[in-house]
Structures are given as C-alpha cells and as structure tokens.
Motif scaffolding. Structure first.
Motif, PDB file in Angstrom:
ATOM      1  N   CYS A   7       0.819  -1.152  -0.106  1.00 29.61           N
ATOM      2  CA  CYS A   7      -0.013  -0.196  -0.057  1.00 29.61           C
ATOM      3  C   CYS A   7       0.839   1.159  -0.165  1.00 29.61           C
ATOM      4  N   TYR A   8       0.254   2.498  -0.225  1.00 29.31           N
ATOM      5  CA  TYR A   8       0.929   3.657  -0.068  1.00 29.31           C
ATOM      6  C   TYR A   8       0.085   4.291   1.004  1.00 29.31           C
ATOM      7  N   TRP A   9       0.746   5.420   1.741  1.00 29.13           N
ATOM      8  CA  TRP A   9       0.243   6.243   2.516  1.00 29.13           C
ATOM      9  C   TRP A   9       0.018   7.616   1.407  1.00 29.13           C
ATOM     10  N   ILE A  10      -1.068   8.212   1.456  1.00 28.00           N
ATOM     11  CA  ILE A  10      -1.366   9.458   0.644  1.00 28.00           C
ATOM     12  C   ILE A  10      -1.784  10.578   1.192  1.00 28.00           C
ATOM     13  N   GLN A  11      -1.118  11.602   1.096  1.00 25.73           N
ATOM     14  CA  GLN A  11      -1.439  12.947   1.816  1.00 25.73           C
ATOM     15  C   GLN A  11      -2.508  13.691   0.803  1.00 25.73           C
ATOM     16  N   THR A  12      -3.612  14.127   1.262  1.00 21.51           N
ATOM     17  CA  THR A  12      -4.506  14.914   0.436  1.00 21.51           C
ATOM     18  C   THR A  12      -4.809  16.080   0.860  1.00 21.51           C
ATOM     19  N   ALA A  13      -4.660  17.481   0.000  1.00 22.34           N
ATOM     20  CA  ALA A  13      -5.259  18.633   0.648  1.00 22.34           C
ATOM     21  C   ALA A  13      -6.722  18.647   0.990  1.00 22.34           C
ATOM     22  N   PRO A  14      -7.221  19.905   1.466  1.00 17.77           N
ATOM     23  CA  PRO A  14      -8.796  19.901   1.642  1.00 17.77           C
ATOM     24  C   PRO A  14      -9.321  20.083   0.425  1.00 17.77           C
ATOM     25  N   CYS A  15      -8.953  20.440  -0.752  1.00 11.94           N
ATOM     26  CA  CYS A  15      -9.445  20.546  -1.988  1.00 11.94           C
ATOM     27  C   CYS A  15      -9.631  19.323  -2.534  1.00 11.94           C
ATOM     28  N   GLY A  16      -8.894  18.381  -2.211  1.00 10.96           N
ATOM     29  CA  GLY A  16      -8.890  16.990  -2.899  1.00 10.96           C
ATOM     30  C   GLY A  16      -7.429  16.755  -3.866  1.00 10.96           C
ATOM     31  N   THR A  25       6.016   0.379   3.490  1.00  6.64           N
ATOM     32  CA  THR A  25       6.987  -0.381   4.185  1.00  6.64           C
ATOM     33  C   THR A  25       8.445   0.233   3.626  1.00  6.64           C
ATOM     34  N   THR A  26       9.142   0.745   4.402  1.00  6.27           N
ATOM     35  CA  THR A  26      10.384   1.473   3.969  1.00  6.27           C
ATOM     36  C   THR A  26      11.618   0.493   4.662  1.00  6.27           C
ATOM     37  N   ALA A  27      12.944   1.070   4.189  1.00  4.95           N
ATOM     38  CA  ALA A  27      13.864   0.457   4.605  1.00  4.95           C
ATOM     39  C   ALA A  27      14.221   0.465   6.130  1.00  4.95           C
ATOM     40  N   LYS A  28      13.464   1.308   6.754  1.00  2.00           N
ATOM     41  CA  LYS A  28      13.604   1.550   8.164  1.00  2.00           C
ATOM     42  C   LYS A  28      12.482   1.068   8.893  1.00  2.00           C
ATOM     43  N   GLY A  29      11.884   0.452   8.300  1.00  2.00           N
ATOM     44  CA  GLY A  29      10.459  -0.388   8.863  1.00  2.00           C
ATOM     45  C   GLY A  29       9.274   0.038   8.420  1.00  2.00           C
ATOM     46  N   GLU A  30       8.083  -0.611   8.878  1.00  2.00           N
ATOM     47  CA  GLU A  30       6.754  -0.203   8.429  1.00  2.00           C
ATOM     48  C   GLU A  30       6.150   1.052   9.000  1.00  2.00           C
ATOM     49  N   LEU A  31       5.506   2.011   8.060  1.00  2.00           N
ATOM     50  CA  LEU A  31       4.861   2.783   8.597  1.00  2.00           C
ATOM     51  C   LEU A  31       3.282   2.394   8.864  1.00  2.00           C
ATOM     52  N   THR A  33       0.883   3.744  10.601  1.00  2.00           N
ATOM     53  CA  THR A  33      -0.131   4.751  10.924  1.00  2.00           C
ATOM     54  C   THR A  33      -0.335   5.857  10.109  1.00  2.00           C
ATOM     55  N   ALA A  34      -1.141   6.811   9.796  1.00  2.00           N
ATOM     56  CA  ALA A  34      -1.019   8.024   9.200  1.00  2.00           C
ATOM     57  C   ALA A  34       0.008   9.020   9.831  1.00  2.00           C
ATOM     58  N   GLU A  35       0.174   8.916  11.013  1.00  2.00           N
ATOM     59  CA  GLU A  35       1.187   9.863  11.869  1.00  2.00           C
ATOM     60  C   GLU A  35       2.321   9.361  11.439  1.00  2.00           C
ATOM     61  N   ASP A  36       2.802   8.185  11.475  1.00  2.00           N
ATOM     62  CA  ASP A  36       4.093   7.658  11.045  1.00  2.00           C
ATOM     63  C   ASP A  36       4.406   7.949   9.749  1.00  2.00           C
ATOM     64  N   ALA A  37       3.489   8.215   8.642  1.00  2.00           N
ATOM     65  CA  ALA A  37       4.047   8.674   7.410  1.00  2.00           C
ATOM     66  C   ALA A  37       4.217   9.952   7.439  1.00  2.00           C
ATOM     67  N   HIS A  38       3.271  10.749   8.153  1.00  2.00           N
ATOM     68  CA  HIS A  38       3.461  12.232   8.207  1.00  2.00           C
ATOM     69  C   HIS A  38       4.765  12.602   8.759  1.00  2.00           C
ATOM     70  N   LYS A  39       5.170  11.705   9.910  1.00  2.00           N
ATOM     71  CA  LYS A  39       6.456  12.210  10.459  1.00  2.00           C
ATOM     72  C   LYS A  39       7.831  11.832   9.511  1.00  2.00           C
ATOM     73  N   PHE A  56      -5.155  19.020   5.917  1.00  2.00           N
ATOM     74  CA  PHE A  56      -4.647  18.025   5.225  1.00  2.00           C
ATOM     75  C   PHE A  56      -4.890  16.557   5.696  1.00  2.00           C
ATOM     76  N   THR A  57      -4.998  15.541   5.086  1.00  2.00           N
ATOM     77  CA  THR A  57      -5.050  14.426   5.707  1.00  2.00           C
ATOM     78  C   THR A  57      -4.238  13.257   4.825  1.00  2.00           C
ATOM     79  N   TRP A  58      -4.446  12.092   5.718  1.00  2.00           N
ATOM     80  CA  TRP A  58      -3.564  10.812   5.027  1.00  2.00           C
ATOM     81  C   TRP A  58      -4.560   9.540   5.189  1.00  2.00           C
ATOM     82  N   SER A  59      -4.371   8.865   4.250  1.00  2.00           N
ATOM     83  CA  SER A  59      -5.081   7.572   4.002  1.00  2.00           C
ATOM     84  C   SER A  59      -4.353   6.478   3.417  1.00  2.00           C
ATOM     85  N   ALA A  60      -4.364   5.249   3.755  1.00  2.00           N
ATOM     86  CA  ALA A  60      -3.775   4.257   3.093  1.00  2.00           C
ATOM     87  C   ALA A  60      -4.397   3.744   1.795  1.00  2.00           C
TER      88      ALA A  60
END
Length: 84
Positions: A7-16, A25-31, A33-39, A56-60
C-alpha cells in the motif's frame, strides 16, 4: 486494522489534490499509521501541525488501486488543467 502490505500512504489537501505519497514499508521499517507517514515525510512537528490545521489528511491505499486511478491525476477538479 487494514493490512498495509503493498500500500501507499497518501496525503490529500482539503480541496482533494494529492500532496505526497510514501510506501507503507520502508528500509527503516513499516509506517503503520498516518502519523508515522506524516512524520517520515514532514520531520518538523511545527510543519505537521500546520498541515493538520490546514486540513491535510492521510489515507492508506493499495498500490494497484492507486496506479489504476489517482496516479494519473494528482489535481482535484478545481485545480486540474485542461489537456493541451
């Protein structure tokens, strides 16, 4: 919790509009939560807080679903430019 493999974590603006994307999943481990991806993509807490204030929001999203649709057009209807 939804299985985040392939999967991907995708950040979306309020307009869409899509703003950013990272794999779950990255070389440093799994993301997990949305908060993990944002960080990961926005290391500054001040900037993350500003993103949140602006709505702005995040979704998998499964990679196959992303490549079948949103990958082709990141802009929302409001910001989409007409084909030349």
């Amino acid at each position: 919790m939804t299985e985040l493999t392939d999967c991907y974590w995708i950040q979306t603006a309020p307009c869409g509009c899509l703003v950013s994307l990272t794999t779950t999943t990255t070389a440093k481990g799994e993301l997990r939560t949305a908060e993990d991806a944002h960080k990961r993509l926005v290391p500054s807490k001040r900037e993350r807080d500003e993103d949140n204030r602006k709505g702005f929001t995040w979704s998998a999203m499964p990679k196959a679903e992303y490549h079948a649709g949103p990958a082709r057009q990141w802009e929302c209807d409001q910001h989409r430019k007409a084909a030349a």
